[in-house]
Scaffold this motif. Structure first.
Motif, short mmCIF file in Angstrom:
data_model
loop_
_atom_site.label_atom_id
_atom_site.label_comp_id
_atom_site.label_asym_id
_atom_site.label_seq_id
_atom_site.Cartn_x
_atom_site.Cartn_y
_atom_site.Cartn_z
N VAL A 138 0.16 10.63 7.20
CA VAL A 138 0.34 9.97 5.77
C VAL A 138 0.77 8.57 6.04
N ASP A 139 1.48 8.23 7.01
CA ASP A 139 2.10 7.01 7.18
C ASP A 139 0.78 5.69 7.84
N CYS B 226 -14.77 9.56 8.36
CA CYS B 226 -14.37 8.69 7.23
C CYS B 226 -13.71 7.41 7.92
N THR B 227 -12.64 7.84 8.81
CA THR B 227 -11.72 6.76 9.31
C THR B 227 -12.09 5.68 10.36
N PRO C 181 -6.85 4.78 12.86
CA PRO C 181 -5.59 5.16 12.42
C PRO C 181 -5.17 6.61 12.77
N HIS D 90 -5.41 -1.60 -3.10
CA HIS D 90 -4.88 -0.91 -2.03
C HIS D 90 -5.37 -1.30 -0.81
N GLY E 164 -9.36 0.90 5.54
CA GLY E 164 -9.89 2.18 5.93
C GLY E 164 -11.36 2.51 5.56
N PHE F 196 -2.39 6.15 7.09
CA PHE F 196 -3.60 6.51 6.35
C PHE F 196 -4.54 7.10 7.41
N LEU G 73 -6.24 9.70 7.10
CA LEU G 73 -7.00 10.70 6.62
C LEU G 73 -7.71 9.81 5.32
N GLN G 74 -8.84 10.37 5.04
CA GLN G 74 -9.56 10.00 3.70
C GLN G 74 -9.88 11.16 2.89
N SER H 141 0.79 -1.27 -0.01
CA SER H 141 -0.02 0.09 -0.01
C SER H 141 1.06 1.25 0.10
N PRO H 142 1.04 1.78 -1.33
CA PRO H 142 1.89 3.16 -1.09
C PRO H 142 1.13 4.23 -0.59
N PRO H 143 1.82 5.01 -0.09
CA PRO H 143 1.12 6.43 0.41
C PRO H 143 0.00 7.05 -0.49
N ARG H 144 -0.85 7.66 -0.03
CA ARG H 144 -1.96 8.04 -0.86
C ARG H 144 -1.48 9.37 -1.55
N GLU I 18 -4.36 -1.30 2.35
CA GLU I 18 -4.62 -0.13 3.63
C GLU I 18 -5.73 0.68 3.55
#
Lengths: 746, 162, 264
Positions: free
Chosen positions: B97-98, B141-142, B146, A633, A639, B100, B102-103, A3-6, A635
């Motif tokens: 960021v690492d 969202c999350t 996370p 993806h 989510g 996730f 946030l959406q 899963s690369p960063p968004r 991750e």
């Protein structure tokens, strides 16, 4: 898959990501609404004179000003006036739009507009609306909007039924007559507000002869269609753009405030910004509440023989997406079970309340509460383990449970086993604790129409264009990943342009969990086409037979060796010029002929603990299973699953819009209580099942709302098992649970 | 009439002093967004419940939707835009960021500013402390987990910094 | 988005200047957490806000002659974090740490909380149980009164137009055991129960009715929770019916007693 960063993560953590609400125009006008103070009334005089005298106020637009236009919108039934036309149908309905040089003058101006009303009797719930002699909200025939919604019909109305669904196969009455056990379950699902944190807003401007609208919309192309009709413009002359969308969840499907901004711009000849706060958004749209009754017949071995469903949705004052929500709710009401005899009778009913529309799950959460609790109750009465009862009836892979629809493209029994293991179903629960779970399958994906464009630029980098919106679901990242994988170009070299009806290709919608599957397919097809164009261009530039030239993994390989994509583009056009582009199209043909494009699987459950003194429920564990064929993806997928389940748990335990007479009692976030950090269970288990059984890229199929669909029923079952009585409504507030503990009827 | 309807103020916004003339009815959020283009400050519930408008004023978290711009005079206001050092993300930003965390991202600046204040005050919080502290910020969202992970991770990274 | 209605801002430098300006339409303003919200909702329409933040001497917490004095500008966070409050009024500090959310605590003042008299509030109930008093300034001088008498109803206090709450005084009573428990499933508490125990027992039930309600009994063992639950005035709302809330009063009274007995 890793899963690369968004791709949107850095802009979003630095505050640089631009949402529609952040977009400004020099010289734009601010706006404020005058909203109806009555639930149902004829409009009398709207006196705007005092407002117009206020310094800074430029104009006040009312329904009367809209006569040169088609003054309504609505993609299924165009029944929704942009501003009230002679009549108001709910408290909070827009009556006048005040436009001013700054937000303060607009707000002060709105307070000076005086509206007189002649009250009409109001109907505040479906029971009142369906009563003999009830006042009609809509007597008029509005014609039909979106023709792809096949059930839409047009006729003058004699009652308050906005839309009806009758669905059946087999012979339900006969099957029930020979059943060993009949179990009836009746549930009420609450009226909800699908709080997306960026409230509705739009900026509109007529520029170069085009209507340009920047909005927080999931489906800019459908908004374009509504706006073109309002102004009698060619579709080509309406440009709708959605930057980052601050939460969607279906609440930003279809047209909302865009016509208000557009008529403001049309009336004044200036750019107009419409911005709501959360209360304004709550007065714009909500989700349907539902009363659902399910009667199921079983044989003594637990085989499901028949299901008879009746459901009533409270659609509110205007149709919006209500007819489609009813249609989906009906399709999702009888469960993912092998069943020869099904009958569903559904009604979506107009009431003098805030119009309802789609919200994540799209009817499924409303009906699953009844249908899955019904299975739990049947299991109890049959003396069969509820998991076993489901296993006996779940539709196996490849079998069709709904005549005329796609066969089941998932292994539901295997998913259920994963869930039960995660929940610890076999282990005994302590006193005051309970486990609940559910399984659903939704006809998702919507109508399969998507287009996408992919370009190779002279330096070998890639630009993907898609009409889909990034609303947090991660489409920007997932779609770029697909292009990167198809072309063999590193993700850092892939850029993505999204959701602009002038600049990006057509996308039906960003909803129904369809983007990764269907837009992803369109991108995959565009990439395949692009690779063959690269091969042809390489053949022309470098020579050699096409059969010996292969473009893949970022290179074109031929008899002359390897050349990069960028080299081929530069060679074909000369210098550092040009680009090679291809378009991919998804239509309802071939493997997408059969609807739905995929079944969206919902498998989730919770373990809860109950405070016996107060009835307050604590979540101990949440388990979600994503049956998505292939996780592009993982991750982001997890989510989505936890986020969707959390929204469902909001409905299960906290959320409910409450009317007291004509008035919404809790149209704000102080009184409308959504899930918070402290509500979350200490244990969250996210399971991904990949079996490559979807029609999308690499066998993918949609996810993102599945875990929400059964979670309300699962929560109710968990509480029911802890308490020893089955709930019949959500949310399970402390008081309701306390009353159940005391043995009272709900 | 007595009293001012417009005031001159000189707040220090993200370490830069600015001079503004603002109506007294203008909120800090309106000033930051409408006057200074600091769009990382968001607005949603406008009732101090959701937290998307969180900024720090003299190091304290405030709901800028319900805080007068006039009251920012002479104070230090920190927004999400001032957190990164050039291209170098703050450890909290990197952790979001690492993980996730946030959406849609609309709540993210508010969560990060709240977490910044928490970690300034309490560099080594327990998970429960983080949850308790962030309970006054909403994310739709999350499902929050996370975000809590990211804050705990960032706390570790910050403690490890020289 | 909603904007604040128009008003003008007055910035007194002294209490006497402030009270000279205050009247029905000119309201005292400090943190604004309640006031600005009410104005945006259209519930209050002051012509002027009289901003107290420029007045020296109202922002301190002090200890003298057996009491802690909290100035009108002291926020919940400042009070909760203050060493004097922590040492002398640990029970109150605990209540303040759990008011609202950290942003509300950082801007909202205790004095503002009392003056707004929002029924669903923790601070008034806790201060009543601690036998707190308020100091009120007016052009005529100063007066002191018990918080219990100050909060007269929902959004209603004994403050006359032109009067200003300047300080809150809380007696230091090392012999008193204090506990505060609350039922809060939404943004604001549905119930708060404060118990103060020394030679007699003071019970204050907040948030459940229109204003905090105080009951006195001789001892903990004489405290009949069912009787209190039956007598207390209850307003049903979205967090519960009257019957349920009475039940909650009983449950939380028992919990409060349990915590005292366990020495928590």
């Amino acid at each position: 898959m890793i899963s690369p960063p968004r791709l949107d993560a850095v802009p979003k953590v630095t505050g640089k990501a631009r949402y529609a609400v952040d977009v400004r125009r020099r010289g734009m006008l601010y706006s404020a609404l005058v909203r109806s103070e009555r639930a149902h009334a004829m409009l009398g005089i709207i006196d705007t004179s005092r407002a117009l005298r206020l310094e800074g106020v430029v104009a006040v637009v009312t329904g009367d000003d809209l006569s040169p236009l088609f003054p309504r919108y609505g993609h299924i039934i165009p029944d929704h006036p942009i501003l009230a036309l002679g009549k108001v149908r709910y408290m909070g309905e827009p009556v006048a739009l005040v436009l001013a040089e700054d937000r303060y003058a607009a707000s002060d101006g709105a307070e000076l507009v005086e509206v007189s009303y002649q009250d009409l009797p109001a109907v505040m719930d479906p029971e009142q609306a369906l009563a003999e002699g009830a006042p009609l909200l809509h007597a008029q025939d509005y014609g039909v909007g979106d023709r792809s919604f096949e059930e839409a019909h047009s006729e003058p109305r004699s009652d308050n039924v906005c839309h009806r669904v009758e669905l059946s196969w087999g012979n339900v009455d006969q099957a029930l007559a020979r059943a060993d056990l009949i179990v009836e379950t009746c549930t009420d699902y609450p009226m909800l507000y699908g709080y997306a944190m960026e409230p509705y807003n739009a900026l509109a401007d007529f520029e170069d002869g085009y209507l340009k609208v920047i909005t927080t919309a999931q489906h800019p192309f459908m908004v374009r269609d509504d706006l073109a009709r309002v102004f009698s413009l060619p579709l080509s002359h309406v440009r709708v753009t959605s930057p980052y969308v601050g939460g969607g969840y279906g609440t930003k499907s279809y047209t909302k405030v865009e016509p208000l901004a557009a008529v403001g711009a049309w009336y004044t000849g200036r750019a107009v910004k419409v911005e709501f706060d959360a209360t304004g958004a709550m007065l714009t749209t909500r989700a349907d509440s539902a009363r659902v009754t399910i009667r199921s017949g079983f044989d003594s071995g637990g085989r499901l023989l028949a299901r008879d469903v009746s459901l009533t949705l409270d659609t509110g004052a205007y149709a919006d997406n209500g007819p489609l929500v009813l249609s989906k709710a009906s399709n999702r009401s009888f469960g993912p079970y092998r069943n020869q005899n099904v009958r569903v009778r559904g009604r979506a009913v107009y009431t003098n309340t805030v119009p309802s529309s789609s919200y994540r799950g799209f009817g499924a959460p409303q009906v699953s509460l009844a249908s899955e609790l019904n299975m739990d109750q049947a299991a109890q009465q049959l003396g069969i383990d509820p998991a076993q009862l489901r296993r006996r009836n779940l539709i196996p892979p490849g079998e069709r449970h709904y005549p005329g629809k796609r066969p089941m493209d998932a292994d539901l029994a295997a998913d259920l086993d994963l869930l039960l293991e995660g929940l610890g179903w076999e282990a005994p629960c302590q006193e005051g604790q309970g486990i609940g779970f559910g399984v659903t399958a939704s006809d998702a994906g919507a109508y399969p129409v998507s287009t996408a464009a992919v370009k190779i630029l002279p330096d070998g980098s890639v630009l993907v264009s898609t009409g889909s919106s990034e609303m947090g679901q991660g489409s920007r990242t997932a779609l770029a990943l697909i292009a990167s994988r198809e072309l063999g170009v590193p993700l850092e070299q892939v850029a993505i342009a999204q959701s602009d009806t002038h600049a990006t290709p057509y996308e039906r919608t960003s909803g129904a969990s369809r983007t990764t599957t269907l837009t992803g397919l369109a991108i995959q097809r565009a990439c395949a086409e692009l690779l063959s164009r690269l091969e042809m261009a390489a053949a022309e530039v470098k020579g050699g037979p096409l059969t010996e030239i292969k473009a893949a993994e970022g290179m074109v390989v031929g008899p002359w060796g390897d050349v990069s994509f960028g080299e081929v583009v530069r060679g074909w056009f000369g210098g550092n010029l040009g680009e090679l582009a291809a378009t991919g199209v998804v239509r309802r043909v071939g493997e997408l002929q059969e609807l739905p494009p995929f079944w969206e699987i919902g498998v989730s459950g919770v373990k809860v603990s109950i405070d016996p003194d107060t009835g307050q429920v604590s979540l101990l564990r949440l388990v979600t299973v994503a049956d998505v064929g292939h996780a592009i993806h993982p991750e982001m997928l997890k989510g989505q699953d936890v986020g969707a389940a959390t929204q469902g748990l909001g409905a299960a335990f906290f959320e409910e819009l409450v009317y007291d007479g004509p008035q919404l009692v809790n149209p704000n976030l102080v009184e409308y209580r959504v899930p918070r950090a402290k509500d979350m269970p200490p244990e969250i288990v996210t399971i991904v099942a990949e079996r490559g059984d979807g029609v999308g890229p690499y066998g993918a199929k949609g996810g993102g709302e599945g875990t929400l669909n059964p979670i309300g029923g699962a929560a109710a079952a968990a509480v029911g098992r802890a308490v020893g009585r089955w709930p019949d409504r959500l949310p399970l507030t402390p008081e309701r649970v306390w009353r159940m503990l005391r043995g009272e009827e709900n | 009439m007595i009293g001012a309807d417009v005031v001159e103020i000189a707040p220090v916004i993200n370490d830069r002093e600015v001079f503004l003339s603002v109506p007294v009815r203008m909120t800090l959020a309106e000033m930051l967004r409408d006057r200074l283009d600091l769009f990382g400050v968001k607005l949603s519930c406008e009732m101090q419940v959701c937290g998307v408008c969180t900024v720090l004023v003299d190091g304290q978290p405030v709901s800028s939707c319900t805080y007068l711009a006039a009251d920012a005079d002479g104070r230090r206001v920190s927004t999400i835009e001032g957190l990164a050092e050039g291209e170098q993300l703050h450890p909290l930003q990197q952790a979001f960021v690492d993980h996730f965390a946030l959406q849609c991202g609309f709540c993210t600046p508010g969560f990060i500013m709240m977490a910044k204040h928490l970690l300034d005050r309490s560099p080594d919080p327990t998970r429960d402390e983080v949850v308790e502290y962030l309970d006054g910020n909403l994310c739709r969202c999350t499902g929050y987990a996370p975000i809590v992970d990211a804050v705990l991770d960032a706390a570790g990274r910050l403690r490890a910094e020289p | 988005m909603g904007v604040l209605p128009a008003f003008r801002l007055l910035r007194p430098r002294s209490v006497s200047e402030a009270v000279g300006w205050l009247n029905y339409d000119r309201l005292a303003y400090a943190g604004g957490t309640e006031l600005l919200l009410a104005m945006r909702e259209g519930l209050l329409r002051p012509t002027h806000l009289v901003d107290l933040k420029g007045i020296e001497g109202l922002g301190s917490v002090e200890e003298s002659s057996g009491e802690v004095t909290i100035g009108a500008l002291v926020t919940h966070t400042q009070a909760a974090d203050h060493p004097i409050v922590g040492a002398r009024l640990p029970g109150l500090a605990g209540v303040l740490q759990r008011v609202g959310n950290p942003r509300v605590r950082a801007t909202g003042t205790l004095a503002g909380n009392l003056c707004f008299a929002e029924p669903r509030s923790d601070v008034a109930a806790a201060l009543i149980a601690q036998e707190g008093e308020v100091e009120i300034a007016s052009p005529q001088g100063r007066r002191r009164m018990a918080v219990r008498d100050f909060v007269v109803g929902p959004y209603s206090t004994a403050l006359e137009p032109g009067e200003l709450l300047t300080r809150i005084h809380v007696p230091i009573r090392p012999d008193v055991r204090f506990v505060y428990v609350k039922h809060q499933t939404a943004e604001r508490p549905a119930l708060g129960v404060a118990l103060s125990v020394n030679s007699h027992v003071s019970v204050v039930v907040g948030a459940v009715g229109l204003s905090p309600q105080a009951f006195e009994v001789g001892s903990l063992s004489a405290l009949d929770v069912a009787e209190v639950a039956a007598r207390v005035e209850v307003v049903p709302d979205l967090t519960g019916s009257e019957e349920y809330k009475r039940h909650l009063v009983e449950v939380y009274l028992r919990r409060a007693i349990g915590r005292l007995e366990r020495g928590e």
